[in-house]
Write an enzyme that holds these catalytic residues in place. Structure first.
Site, short mmCIF file in Angstrom:
data_model
loop_
_atom_site.label_atom_id
_atom_site.label_comp_id
_atom_site.label_asym_id
_atom_site.label_seq_id
_atom_site.Cartn_x
_atom_site.Cartn_y
_atom_site.Cartn_z
N ALA A 17 0.83 -1.21 0.00
CA ALA A 17 0.00 0.00 0.00
C ALA A 17 0.86 1.26 0.00
O ALA A 17 0.61 2.20 -0.77
CB ALA A 17 -0.93 -0.01 1.22
N ILE A 44 9.84 -3.83 11.88
CA ILE A 44 8.46 -4.32 11.88
C ILE A 44 8.21 -5.17 10.64
O ILE A 44 7.59 -6.23 10.71
CB ILE A 44 7.46 -3.14 11.94
CG1 ILE A 44 7.59 -2.43 13.28
CG2 ILE A 44 6.04 -3.62 11.72
CD1 ILE A 44 6.71 -1.22 13.43
N LYS A 80 -3.00 -14.00 -14.89
CA LYS A 80 -4.17 -14.57 -14.22
C LYS A 80 -5.42 -14.26 -15.03
O LYS A 80 -5.69 -13.09 -15.32
CB LYS A 80 -4.28 -13.97 -12.80
CG LYS A 80 -5.54 -14.37 -12.05
CD LYS A 80 -5.58 -13.80 -10.64
CE LYS A 80 -6.93 -14.03 -10.00
NZ LYS A 80 -7.07 -13.36 -8.70
N PRO A 98 -14.21 -16.35 -14.36
CA PRO A 98 -13.23 -15.72 -15.25
C PRO A 98 -13.35 -14.20 -15.24
O PRO A 98 -14.40 -13.65 -14.90
CB PRO A 98 -13.64 -16.24 -16.64
CG PRO A 98 -15.11 -16.48 -16.52
CD PRO A 98 -15.41 -16.77 -15.08
N LEU A 335 -4.17 -2.42 4.55
CA LEU A 335 -4.67 -3.10 5.75
C LEU A 335 -5.04 -2.11 6.84
O LEU A 335 -5.87 -2.41 7.70
CB LEU A 335 -3.61 -4.09 6.25
CG LEU A 335 -3.23 -5.17 5.21
CD1 LEU A 335 -2.06 -6.00 5.71
CD2 LEU A 335 -4.41 -6.07 4.88
N GLU A 432 -24.50 -1.33 -9.52
CA GLU A 432 -24.80 0.04 -9.10
C GLU A 432 -23.55 0.88 -8.96
O GLU A 432 -22.54 0.41 -8.41
CB GLU A 432 -25.50 0.01 -7.75
CG GLU A 432 -26.97 -0.33 -7.84
CD GLU A 432 -27.58 -0.37 -6.46
OE1 GLU A 432 -28.28 0.58 -6.09
OE2 GLU A 432 -27.33 -1.34 -5.75
C1 LIG Z 1 -3.63 -13.95 4.42
C2 LIG Z 1 -3.67 -12.80 3.49
C3 LIG Z 1 -3.69 -13.01 2.12
C4 LIG Z 1 -3.77 -11.93 1.23
N1 LIG Z 1 -3.85 -12.15 -0.11
C5 LIG Z 1 -4.09 -11.12 -0.94
C6 LIG Z 1 -4.24 -11.31 -2.34
O1 LIG Z 1 -4.10 -12.42 -2.86
N2 LIG Z 1 -4.51 -10.23 -3.11
C7 LIG Z 1 -4.64 -8.99 -2.58
O2 LIG Z 1 -4.96 -8.05 -3.32
N3 LIG Z 1 -4.43 -8.77 -1.28
C8 LIG Z 1 -4.16 -9.80 -0.45
N4 LIG Z 1 -3.95 -9.57 0.86
C9 LIG Z 1 -3.88 -8.20 1.34
C10 LIG Z 1 -2.51 -7.63 1.02
O3 LIG Z 1 -1.51 -8.44 1.60
C11 LIG Z 1 -2.39 -6.22 1.53
O4 LIG Z 1 -3.47 -5.48 1.07
C12 LIG Z 1 -1.15 -5.57 1.04
O5 LIG Z 1 -0.04 -6.37 1.29
C13 LIG Z 1 -0.97 -4.23 1.66
O6 LIG Z 1 -0.44 -4.32 2.96
P1 LIG Z 1 -0.08 -2.97 3.65
O7 LIG Z 1 0.96 -2.28 2.83
O8 LIG Z 1 -1.33 -2.27 3.95
O9 LIG Z 1 0.54 -3.42 5.07
P2 LIG Z 1 1.95 -4.08 5.49
O10 LIG Z 1 2.52 -4.93 4.41
O11 LIG Z 1 1.69 -4.72 6.80
O12 LIG Z 1 2.92 -2.85 5.68
C14 LIG Z 1 2.90 -2.06 6.84
C15 LIG Z 1 4.07 -1.11 6.80
O13 LIG Z 1 3.96 -0.19 7.89
C16 LIG Z 1 5.21 -0.08 8.56
N5 LIG Z 1 4.98 0.29 9.95
C17 LIG Z 1 4.03 -0.19 10.79
N6 LIG Z 1 4.18 0.39 12.01
C18 LIG Z 1 5.22 1.23 11.93
C19 LIG Z 1 5.89 2.09 12.86
N7 LIG Z 1 5.51 2.18 14.14
N8 LIG Z 1 6.94 2.81 12.42
C20 LIG Z 1 7.37 2.73 11.13
N9 LIG Z 1 6.79 1.93 10.22
C21 LIG Z 1 5.75 1.18 10.62
C22 LIG Z 1 5.83 -1.47 8.39
O14 LIG Z 1 7.22 -1.43 8.56
C23 LIG Z 1 5.43 -1.78 6.94
O15 LIG Z 1 6.36 -1.19 6.06
C24 LIG Z 1 -3.81 -10.62 1.74
C25 LIG Z 1 -3.73 -10.41 3.12
C26 LIG Z 1 -3.66 -11.48 4.00
C27 LIG Z 1 -3.58 -11.21 5.47
#
Ligand SMILES: Cc1cc2nc3c(=O)[nH]c(=O)nc-3n(C[C@H](O)[C@H](O)[C@H](O)COP(=O)(O)OP(=O)(O)OC[C@H]3O[C@@H](n4cnc5c(N)ncnc54)[C@H](O)[C@@H]3O)c2cc1C
Length: 499
Positions: A17, A44, A80, A98, A335, A432
């Site tokens: 993200a 982290i 895919k 699909p 997330l 919608e």
């Molecule tokens: C089991 C599972 C399967 C998934 N499969 C899919 C899929 O097939 N397709 C799909 O589209 N999505 C999928 N997702 C969702 C996808 O993994 C996430 O949407 C995506 O990885 C984005 O994660 P993120 O960047 O929000 O969070 P994260 O990857 O958790 O990144 C969080 C970041 O914040 C930083 N951070 C946190 N706290 C601090 C702090 N105090 N100080 C400094 N830095 C900090 C961390 O270091 C890290 O860089 C899945 C999720 C899960 C749980």
């Protein structure tokens, strides 16, 4: 007149993200004198999953001006064409969801409407046979669409399976090359402005302070800014989508990579198989109320097709969303904004949508409430419609066992109930506003889940049944001929974009 333009954007988090946001803002705020800074903590780390996507990801890549073969090579991606559901509706059952359009309308009558009439009278083949994506997937074939009239080959619609950490790393290089500044460090404290509670600055463990006008919270499940600092609140949707844990493991290939995600129903959840160029991603998503972690690990490991690489990694989650995606001067993405389980690979897409909506309602330092409210209404609507689509996969099955019996009793949301009622009466499907899944996705999944309409759209009777039959036969034959001519998926990758 913009008297108070945004001067600095601070992105917290360097997962998928965070770097998607950084890359997009670097591209779209170019020449606007906005400083973009991303803070992440290696200590982290990132969640490290999220490897299956849906077709809008290709627009995300194109809009950034990235060469598709180049990124596919770098992030070891495969193509895919959709998702195969195995044992889902009942053991032994198989259906395909699909991407892309299927068939073609006859005058003003849509393909789903006339196919349904013939299907109900036993005069149509299964839906998959009219979809070039589904038939190509079944035969492990792939190619990009061609520019030619009147052929299903010009409509091939696809997404990617990729290595999530390589994708983030690619976007990091892209962002840094366009001026995004990255700070490594752990944020210890978030300071709010006393007068209005807006975020003012972040304090890092190393003593550094980072100030900004707009903050983007990509800190993962913890929601460091949106929740821990701003106390936005979370809507827990576990009563609709009860799976709350996952175990994730990589494995070696047991054959050529198929151009689709495979999901297989299990006793208390389901298992995914996502093929990449160099390995396979596997995960078991399950409900902790209906199985143990040890049993879930056994299920995962005993159902791998190739040798495991490393041990399974456990993840816990609460399905739902933040009450607001945008609160004061903070927009949450990924997330941090919420999580819908990964059955239809929608999370990365919702990050993409969040970025697109932020750009559409990009603020100045006055942070007009009307912009924020509209963003939040779209966020709420789109999350809700994806939830409905996922929920339908659980409520309409014939599987035995406590978990699946529990799922069948989950009350439908009003919006899903309306969708299913409309479909059951005359096969009608409405899409919608900006809801994500197109009509044909609903059609494939509703039929796949055994939701069979009582009747069809009366207006289909304006067409001669013999002509419908001939048209359906022609579509099926053309799809088959096109798939015959397509290269194998592995062959296509080797020729164009091998890692
Ligand atoms: C089991 C599972 C399967 C998934 N499969 C899919 C899929 O097939 N397709 C799909 O589209 N999505 C999928 N997702 C969702 C996808 O993994 C996430 O949407 C995506 O990885 C984005 O994660 P993120 O960047 O929000 O969070 P994260 O990857 O958790 O990144 C969080 C970041 O914040 C930083 N951070 C946190 N706290 C601090 C702090 N105090 N100080 C400094 N830095 C900090 C961390 O270091 C890290 O860089 C899945 C999720 C899960 C749980």
């Amino acid at each position: 007149m913009i008297d108070k333009p945004i001067r600095s954007v601070v992105i917290v988090g360097g997962g998928t993200a965070g770097w998607m946001a950084a890359a997009s803002l670097a591209k779209f705020l170019e020449n606007m004198n906005v400083r973009i800074q991303l803070v992440e903590s290696e200590q982290i780390g990132t969640v490290g999953v999220g490897e299956a996507t849906i077709p809008p990801i290709m627009d995300f890549i194109r809009v950034l001006g990235i060469d598709e073969n180049e990124i596919v090579r770098q992030i070891k991606a495969t193509f895919k064409l959709g998702i195969a559901y195995r044992d889902w509706t009942r053991p032994g059952d198989f259906y395909f969801h699909p991407f892309g359009p299927t068939g073609a309308g006859m005058g003003s009558i849509s393909f789903p409407a006339y196919w349904l009439k013939m299907f109900l009278s036993g005069d149509a083949a299964r839906l998959e046979e009219y979809s070039i994506q589904a038939m190509a997937a079944e035969r492990n074939k792939f190619m990009r669409p061609v520019h030619a009239p009147n052929t299903p080959l010009n409509k091939i619609t696809y997404a990617l399976h990729f290595d999530a950490s390589l994708f983030a790393r690619y976007l990091r290089r892209y962002s840094e090359a366009r001026g995004v500044m990255r700070t490594e460090g752990m944020i210890k404290h978030v300071s709010l402005r006393p007068e209005d509670g807006f975020i003012e600055s972040l304090f890092l463990e190393n003593g550094e302070t980072i100030e900004g006008d707009l903050f983007i919270d990509c800190s993962g499940f913890r929601g460091l800014l949106i929740e821990q600092a701003l106390k936005t609140g979370y809507e827990d949707w576990t009563h609709w989508l009860p799976c709350d844990r996952a175990l994730v493991v990589q494995s070696e290939h047991a054959g050529p990579p198929p151009p689709y995600t495979l999901v297989t129903a299990r006793e208390a959840g389901w298992q995914w198989r996502i093929p990449l160029q160099h390995r396979v991603g596997n995960g078991h998503v399950y409900c902790s109320g209906f199985t143990s972690d040890d049993k879930a690990a056994d299920v995962l490991l005993s159902n791998l097709e190739g040798a495991p690489i490393g041990d399974p990694m456990p993840l816990r989650f609460t399905t739902g969303r933040r009450k607001k995606g945008w609160n004061k001067n903070c927009v949450a993405l990924g997330l941090a904004s919420g999580f819908l389980e990964p059955l239809e690979s929608t999370s990365i897409h919702l990050v993409h949508r969040g970025i697109a909506m932020l750009l559409k309602f990009f603020p100045d330092r006055n942070f007009e409430q009307a912009d924020i409210d509209r963003y939040n209404r779209i966020f709420e609507f789109e999350f809700g419609r994806v939830r409905d689509f996922l929920l339908m996969h659980y409520t309409h099955t014939e599987r035995q066992g406590a978990f699946w019996e529990h799922c069948r009793k989950i009350p439908l949301t009003d919006s899903l109930k309306e969708k299913i009622d409309l479909f059951r009466s005359h096969g009608r499907i409405l899409r919608e506003d900006t809801e994500l899944f197109p009509i044909q996705s609903w059609l494939f999944v509703m039929i796949g889940q055994g939701i069979i309409p009582r009747g069809y759209d009366p207006l289909v009777d304006s067409l001669d049944p013999a002509k419908i039959k001939a048209n359906l036969d022609a579509i099926r034959t053309t799809v088959k001929q096109c798939v015959d001519a397509m290269p194998g998926h592995k062959e296509f990758i080797e020729k164009n974009c091998a890692a």
